[in-house]
Write a protein that holds these residues in place. Structure first.
Motif, PDB file in Angstrom:
ATOM      1  N   GLY A  72      -0.635  -3.304   6.160  1.00 43.86           N
ATOM      2  CA  GLY A  72      -1.419  -2.112   5.839  1.00 43.86           C
ATOM      3  C   GLY A  72      -0.601  -1.072   5.103  1.00 43.86           C
ATOM      4  N   ILE A  73       0.667  -0.891   5.512  1.00 43.96           N
ATOM      5  CA  ILE A  73       1.533   0.085   4.851  1.00 43.96           C
ATOM      6  C   ILE A  73       1.784  -0.324   3.403  1.00 43.96           C
ATOM      7  N   LEU A  74       2.093  -1.602   3.181  1.00 46.51           N
ATOM      8  CA  LEU A  74       2.383  -2.076   1.830  1.00 46.51           C
ATOM      9  C   LEU A  74       1.156  -1.935   0.919  1.00 46.51           C
ATOM     10  N   ILE A  75      -0.020  -2.295   1.448  1.00 46.59           N
ATOM     11  CA  ILE A  75      -1.231  -2.188   0.642  1.00 46.59           C
ATOM     12  C   ILE A  75      -1.589  -0.723   0.396  1.00 46.59           C
ATOM     13  N   SER A  76      -1.362   0.133   1.396  1.00 46.47           N
ATOM     14  CA  SER A  76      -1.661   1.557   1.217  1.00 46.47           C
ATOM     15  C   SER A  76      -0.769   2.197   0.166  1.00 46.47           C
ATOM     16  N   LEU A  77       0.478   1.717   0.051  1.00 49.63           N
ATOM     17  CA  LEU A  77       1.346   2.214  -1.014  1.00 49.63           C
ATOM     18  C   LEU A  77       0.764   1.857  -2.381  1.00 49.63           C
ATOM     19  N   PHE A  78       0.255   0.638  -2.493  1.00 51.31           N
ATOM     20  CA  PHE A  78      -0.338   0.210  -3.760  1.00 51.31           C
ATOM     21  C   PHE A  78      -1.583   1.025  -4.090  1.00 51.31           C
ATOM     22  N   THR A  79      -2.495   1.161  -3.119  1.00 49.57           N
ATOM     23  CA  THR A  79      -3.739   1.889  -3.395  1.00 49.57           C
ATOM     24  C   THR A  79      -3.502   3.389  -3.533  1.00 49.57           C
TER      25      THR A  79
END
Length: 438
Positions: free
Chosen positions: A417-424
């Protein structure tokens, strides 16, 4: 400082389209997508994905066993090899039993070694319990022609077990060729086992000598010559990983460790469904509150953040199916926590944007400056959270850290979730705002 976002927005659209195809279920009320499984082969490596969401024991129901391994008489290295062999053998038996997404792990409690086995979807525990609880059986076999083959037909070959068993093996380990450094499997026999092995190899020069563990052939080397002594080596086109796997399997039969059932628990699917329903309800309420807050506080900027939040959910679900991630109740908690953190970076950026606008800077300049100056805080906060998730996940199985499956499930979903939230939060929101400004 303004950059054309069209190329980046096109990339976002392609990623979103592919993620949506993966994330959507195979069957919708009015549409049948009929998604085909992904099956890719690279030599001995096979990747198979059916794009179904994998649910853990606490959600789909099933059986939970705790076994105690009798390792009191083994030394440190022997104990480590025996436990690794046990996990390998139990995993192999579970695959034969037809259970998918099973979890087999070791744990130590007050000096006792335990094997924890979780079988999602299995509620009839008697057969599974008997299958798992057997001691590993290793035997060398000879390939012989079946005596009852009808005349005129092609001879049928059968495997005939020999007297050479796992009890005649001292240990097995990965070895490397002195000629080209290629990996192989080394076997050390007991003195009595060496005599048996010498007799068998003398009678089978040029023939295959299968090694059978629990009724399955794990290796079938060809005998090159009569082997004298307590050492032997299996060579071939091995990778280090395949050689290590065969070595572990041989050790499982060479150091047969009995296990005793300590705990048996059955979880009904109704409990899991109730947990899913409540978690989904809580997630929807939480997301709705976050989206309303962003619109009320940041107005148009909040709308962009909400689009990023929706894309965050699509990307996350697609990644869960693609990895795949076995979703448990603590895993859902990790995802819900990451939902709030998904807009955290946007809040930092938007506050910096307000500060720049208060200085009478242009919208485009304020936006680029806000993203640039907020990045340090975003990076440091997320690295700290990722470090915490790493410790909780304990990927190397360190004994001084927690090895619980549910805790690891929470850590994995939180980290993703953290990695995807950085992208979004940084890439998606930034380029959408650039597009709207233009």
């Amino acid at each position: 400082m303004y950059k054309n976002p069209l190329k980046s927005v096109l990339i976002i659209l392609v990623i979103t389209f592919v993620s949506l195809l993966i994330a959507l279920p195979n069957k919708l009320p009015f549409i049948n997508l009929e998604k085909q499984p992904l099956n890719i082969k690279f030599g001995n490596i096979e990747i198979f994905r059916d794009f179904e969401l994998k649910l853990g024991l606490d959600l789909v129901g099933g059986s939970h066993f705790v076994f105690e391994a009798k390792t009191d008489e083994l030394s440190g290295v022997e104990k480590e090899n025996a436990l690794a062999g046990l996990v390998e053998v139990i995993s192999q038996r579970i695959n034969l039993f037809g259970v998918s997404e099973a979890n087999v792990q070791t744990a130590s409690f007050e000096g006792r070694d335990r094997i924890i086995v979780e079988l999602p979807g299995v509620t009839d525990t008697s057969e599974a319990k008997n299958l798992i609880g057997k001691t590993a059986s290793l035997v060398f076999a000879e390939v012989q022609t079946a005596p009852d083959t009808p005349e005129g037909e092609e001879a049928t070959e059968i495997l005939v077990p020999t007297e050479l068993t796992g009890a005649d093996i001292s240990s097995s380990q990965v070895v490397f060729s002195e000629v080209d450094g290629s990996p192989g499997v080394g076997i050390e026999f007991t003195p009595e086992g060496a005599k048996k092995f010498e007799t068998i190899t003398e009678a089978n020069v040029g023939k295959v000598l299968p090694i059978i563990l629990d009724g399955q052939v794990i290796s079938a080397p060809v005998v090159q010559e009569k082997i004298i002594g307590t050492s032997a080596q299996i060579t071939g086109n091995f990778t280090i990983e395949t050689a290590r796997e065969i070595s572990i399997q041989i050790n499982a039969g060479a150091l047969p460790v009995s296990i005793e059932l300590l705990e048996e628990r059955t979880i009904g699917p109704s409990l899991g469904q109730a947990s899913i329903d409540k978690s989904v309800r809580a997630g929807l309420v939480g997301v709705a509150i976050v989206m309303i807050f962003m619109v009320l506080v940041y107005r148009k900027l909040g709308l962009v953040a909400n689009i990023g939040l929706i894309l965050f959910g699509i990307y996350t679900l697609a990644l869960y199916k693609l990895v795949p991630v076995v979703l448990t109740l603590p895993g859902i908690a990790g995802f819900l926590l990451s939902v709030g953190m998904a807009v955290d970076s946007n809040i930092l950026i938007f506050e910096r944007f307000r500060e720049e606008r208060a200085k009478k800077a242009s919208v485009a300049f304020s936006l680029e400056t806000a993203f640039g100056r907020a990045w340090d805080s975003i990076r440091d906060a997320n690295i700290a959270t990722l470090m915490t998730a790493f410790v909780l996940a304990n990927p190397f199985g360190w004994s001084f850290l927690h090895t619980s499956g549910p805790v690891r499930g929470f850590a994995v979903t939180l980290a993703l979730g953290i990695l995807i939230s950085l992208f979004t939060g940084v890439f998606v929101s930034r380029n959408l705002l650039r597009l709207f400004i233009k």
